[in-house]
Motif scaffolding. Structure first.
Motif, PDB file in Angstrom:
ATOM      1  N   TYR A   1      -6.057   0.787   0.498  1.00 33.56           N
ATOM      2  CA  TYR A   1      -7.026  -0.343   1.457  1.00 33.56           C
ATOM      3  C   TYR A   1      -8.406   0.135   0.777  1.00 33.56           C
ATOM      4  CZ  TYR A   1      -2.517  -2.250   3.193  1.00 33.56           C
ATOM      5  OH  TYR A   1      -1.523  -2.672   3.874  1.00 33.56           O
TER       6      TYR A   1
ATOM      7  N   PRO B   1       0.351  -6.073   3.138  1.00 39.52           N
ATOM      8  CA  PRO B   1      -0.732  -6.926   3.871  1.00 39.52           C
ATOM      9  C   PRO B   1      -0.591  -7.467   5.486  1.00 39.52           C
ATOM     10  CG  PRO B   1      -1.038  -5.964   1.037  1.00 39.52           C
ATOM     11  CD  PRO B   1       0.535  -5.816   1.893  1.00 39.52           C
TER      12      PRO B   1
ATOM     13  N   LEU C   1      -7.306  -6.380  -3.243  1.00 37.47           N
ATOM     14  CA  LEU C   1      -6.677  -6.209  -1.878  1.00 37.47           C
ATOM     15  C   LEU C   1      -7.481  -6.957  -0.744  1.00 37.47           C
ATOM     16  CD1 LEU C   1      -4.785  -2.700  -1.808  1.00 37.47           C
ATOM     17  CD2 LEU C   1      -4.143  -4.913  -0.627  1.00 37.47           C
TER      18      LEU C   1
ATOM     19  N   ALA D   1       1.138  -1.359   0.061  1.00 38.46           N
ATOM     20  CA  ALA D   1      -0.056  -0.269  -0.005  1.00 38.46           C
ATOM     21  C   ALA D   1       1.082   0.854   0.487  1.00 38.46           C
ATOM     22  CB  ALA D   1      -0.802  -0.556   1.202  1.00 38.46           C
TER      23      ALA D   1
END
Lengths: 381, 415
Positions: free
Chosen positions: B114, B316, B121, B108
């Motif tokens: 996000y 993530p 995602l 990100a």
């Protein structure tokens, strides 16, 4: 360049001081030239394709420098970079290319007939001869900035043009991502295969993105004419053969380049070129001719002479190891090539190499025979 | 700095489109300069299919989820700061994968990534976090260390205990995308806050650009110094730009609480000590984090957090708690038992060598830590490690006495 340019408007929320890179430990051409004032003046500009000042200098910020070599520290993302950011690029070019001024004109001469001699460098000393340059296709972004779609289009155009070559230039393209194990081994054995760059100078500029997508190698069946697609430049063109017939190498080089240029023109594309900078390439160090003509030559005695460095300097030549830039010489065999790229034509540069290498070989023979070489010392070219 | 997640900047550009059909080049590339609005870059435009990356040799979470349809839908979008899909996935395109480890393959650039790229995602998060569905589930945050039960290990086995996490400063871009000024702002905000820590948390900041030779050597000897990333997974994401500008290390005088600034995340927070008192390590961890949070809030800043994803970090894989609680523990016999991996799996633990991720164990000493990050709270994860390590030590002791061991039943994942 994926890292910086979409942020350009956003960066204007911060002052130039807040964004200005810390170049206090740096030793490259960009760092010598880029002042806070210049940064403030240029930072809100973009080329039409969106390449920005921070994109240009990222590699120079990330790589403070080499203790012995003065690196350039900036790259172009497209042809317009050299114009939109001339306030930075002109002084870098002037510093790198021996005082070349913004008003100077560069001469292009790819007529091999204009070369004198060059067909008889002594093969007892000169093991191989090679000429390389680069070409960029006008209208496309350069490797630091191109998208996957553009890079693939460049590859496609290049394949079509190269597939049309005939006679002793007829050859075949090997895409990096498709080649078989056998093809790969053969290309390694021929010393043709290029690999993903590992140098942080190149990686930090973004030119290795999406590797090995749309990268490949084309060479003629005779293995004397080779083109790299989408490595550090759109095209790198190389003519080479064993022995000392630099004239033949250069003739094939000029013929091949001219044919390739015609093939591109027939398809509505031209190479990036202008009368001030000559051929436009990614790194400012390769502007003008982008040409490096060199030989692998045995000089075990001359290379130990105290004046070797001075002789090379006067002849406007440079030495490298036989592994290329940043390698050491092995067994007294050196890679000797022209030091200049811009401000001299192709013929002039190859002439310097031919004349210079002939002189060095004569010196080597004298020293072998135990004789002095003082009378052979050249004037500064 | 307010950021509206619905403010998706669509950056469609009104320029002539050059379409490539098969092997032939369509005639004419049209540059309609008059249609280009001020500040919009003029790029040669290709259809999404011509830009879609070649992921056939790839094995990472991004490659598993990025279909041509999702790419086409998201490729013209940008976050309010201008971060794009191509930037987010560059690291996954450049690094096809590891034969043994499935890497994530995207990062990100800011908090809004996000949301703007949720279609990619969300499935990546679900795959990486063993089924956690960001569309329907909520992540619990719990930094109340008093809830921890037992948590002091047998020091004949446990050599050291450590808890780490990361925190991002809301309103500033993340390391893959931040400008130099933003990165320096992160440094300023955090260092300013840390200077307010007191008592056993009193400490000092060492900027990477300014530290002396002696300071550098001391930090190396303490195993605190972090270096410029060499892993292409990180460098291809752009987080090593401008190194070492804006980077540094802060630690308390007792050397039990350590913060990395602007390495892979805005901050990485580490609490550690020799020996087996994980309870005390976690207690200091929670106390320190809460203090730092209070101090930045006093100055008008906050951490990136939401109830869907917990604490927001660059990768993530570190969402939720971002927490890795682990010990260095001697398990020479158990580690040679063929059931070792299964036992770890069922206890939701992972093993690493004592050099960290991608290293091998030396002398039967392993780094044992929690597998999960998202979907369980900090307290739950640390308790899992405590209970699990106690079980492993019991197994080791039994094997020492020639007794047999049992593979425990798998513990439930999302509590």
């Amino acid at each position: 360049m994926p890292f910086g340019n979409t942020h350009n408007k956003f960066k204007m929320n911060y002052s130039a001081e807040q964004e200005f890179p810390d170049l206090s430990q740096h030793n490259n051409h960009m760092a010598k030239v880029l002042t806070l004032d210049m940064y403030a003046q240029l930072r809100d500009k973009e080329t039409p394709s969106g390449f920005t000042l921070d994109d240009i200098i990222q590699t120079g910020v990330d790589n403070p420098g080499h203790p012995f070599i003065m690196t350039v520290g900036c790259v172009a993302g497209d042809e317009e970079t050299y114009d939109v950011f001339k306030d930075l690029m002109d002084p870098v070019i002037e510093d790198r290319h021996g005082g070349y001024k913004p008003s100077d004109k560069h001469k292009t001469d790819l007529n091999a007939e204009n070369l004198e001699g060059g067909d008889d460098l002594d093969p007892n000393y000169v093991l191989s001869s090679r000429v390389r340059t680069g070409r960029s296709i006008r209208g496309f972004c350069l490797p630091p900035h191109c998208s996957r779609g553009e890079r693939r289009a460049i590859e496609q155009l290049s394949i079509e043009a190269l597939d049309s070559l005939e006679g002793d230039l007829k050859g075949k393209y090997y895409a990096l991502k498709n080649m078989t194990e056998e093809e790969q081994q053969q290309l390694i054995d021929d010393h043709f295969l290029f690999d993903k760059p590992v140098s942080p100078l190149l990686l930090a500029s973004g030119m290795a993105r999406d590797w090995p997508d749309a990268r490949g190698i084309w060479h003629n069946d005779n293995k004397t004419f080779l083109v790299w697609v989408n490595e550090e430049d759109h095209l790198r063109v190389i003519s080479m053969q064993k022995g000392g017939n630099m004239r033949e190498v250069f003739t094939r080089f000029c013929t091949g380049l001219t044919k390739i240029e015609d093939l591109f023109k027939n398809r509505g594309h031209e190479f990036m070129w202008n009368e001030h900078l000559g051929y436009v390439l990614t790194c400012p160090s390769n502007l003008g001719t982008g040409l490096r003509a060199g030989v692998h030559v045995k000089l075990p005695n001359v290379s130990k002479h105290e004046k070797f460095g001075e002789i090379l300097k006067r002849l406007r030549l440079q030495k490298r190891g036989t592994g290329g830039v940043d390698t050491a010489a092995v067994g007294g065999v050196f890679d000797i090539s022209n030091a200049d790229r811009l401000g001299f034509s192709e013929v002039e540069l190859v002439q310097m190499v031919v004349d210079g290498v002939n002189l060095l070989v004569n010196m080597e023979k004298r020293l072998e025979a135990g004789e002095a070489i003082n009378d052979l010392m050249p004037e500064q070219k | 700095m307010a950021s509206s997640f619905t403010r998706i900047l669509s950056s469609k550009r009104n320029v002539g489109i050059l379409s490539l059909v098969g092997g032939s080049v369509a005639a004419g590339f049209l540059l309609h300069r008059e249609h280009v609005t001020a500040g919009e870059p003029l790029r040669r435009r290709y259809p999404a299919s011509a830009e879609y990356p070649d992921l056939r040799k790839h094995n990472n979470c991004m490659a598993s989820s990025l279909t041509p349809a999702i790419y086409a839908k998201l490729c013209d979008k940008a976050t309010p700061n201008g971060y794009t899909l191509d930037q987010a996935i560059q690291t996954g395109v450049d690094n096809p994968g590891h034969p043994f480890i499935k890497t994530v393959g995207l990062v990100a650039g800011d908090e809004e990534s996000y949301e703007v790229f949720a279609e990619l995602l969300d499935p990546v998060i679900k795959e990486r976090h063993n089924g956690y569905d960001p569309r329907t589930m909520k992540h619990p945050t719990d930094l109340n260390a008093s809830k921890i039960q037992s948590g002091v290990f047998d020091e004949r086995y446990v050599l050291s205990s450590r808890v780490r996490t990361g925190r991002s400063i809301r309103g500033l871009s993340l390391p893959p995308a931040c400008t130099r000024a933003e990165r320096r702002e992160v440094e300023r905000v955090v260092v300013d806050a840390l200077s307010g820590l007191k008592e056993d948390l009193t400490g000092k900041y060492y900027s990477l650009t300014l530290m002396t030779e002696q300071e550098q050597q001391q930090l190396i000897d303490d195993h605190f110094l972090f270096d410029k990333p060499v892993s292409p997974l990180l460098t291809c994401a752009g987080m090593a730009r401008d190194w070492p500008d804006g980077r540094g290390i802060w630690h308390n005088n007792e050397k039990t609480f350590l913060i990395w600034i602007n390495e892979e995340d805005h901050t990485r927070v580490i609490s550690m000590e020799k020996g087996g008192n994980m309870k005390r390590v976690f207690e200091r961890f929670c106390r320190g984090l809460k203090e730092v949070e209070r101090l930045i809030q006093e100055r008008g800043w906050e951490f990136m957090w939401n109830e869907r994803l917990g604490y927001i970090l660059t990768c993530p894989s570190n969402l939720g708690t971002g927490l890795r609680a682990g010990v260095h523990v001697k398990l020479p016999r158990l580690s040679k038992d063929p059931r070792f991996s299964k036992i770890l799996d069922n206890l939701r633990l992972q093993k690493r060598g004592t050099g960290g991720v991608d290293t091998a164990a030396v002398g039967g000493v392993f780094d044992i830590s929690n597998l999960d990050r998202l979907g369980q709270s900090e307290v739950q994860l640390v308790q899992t490690v405590i209970d699990g390590v106690n079980y492993l030590i019991e197994c080791e002791k039994r094997l020492e006495k020639g007794q047999d061991i049992k593979v425990p039943a798998p513990i439930k994942q999302f509590k």
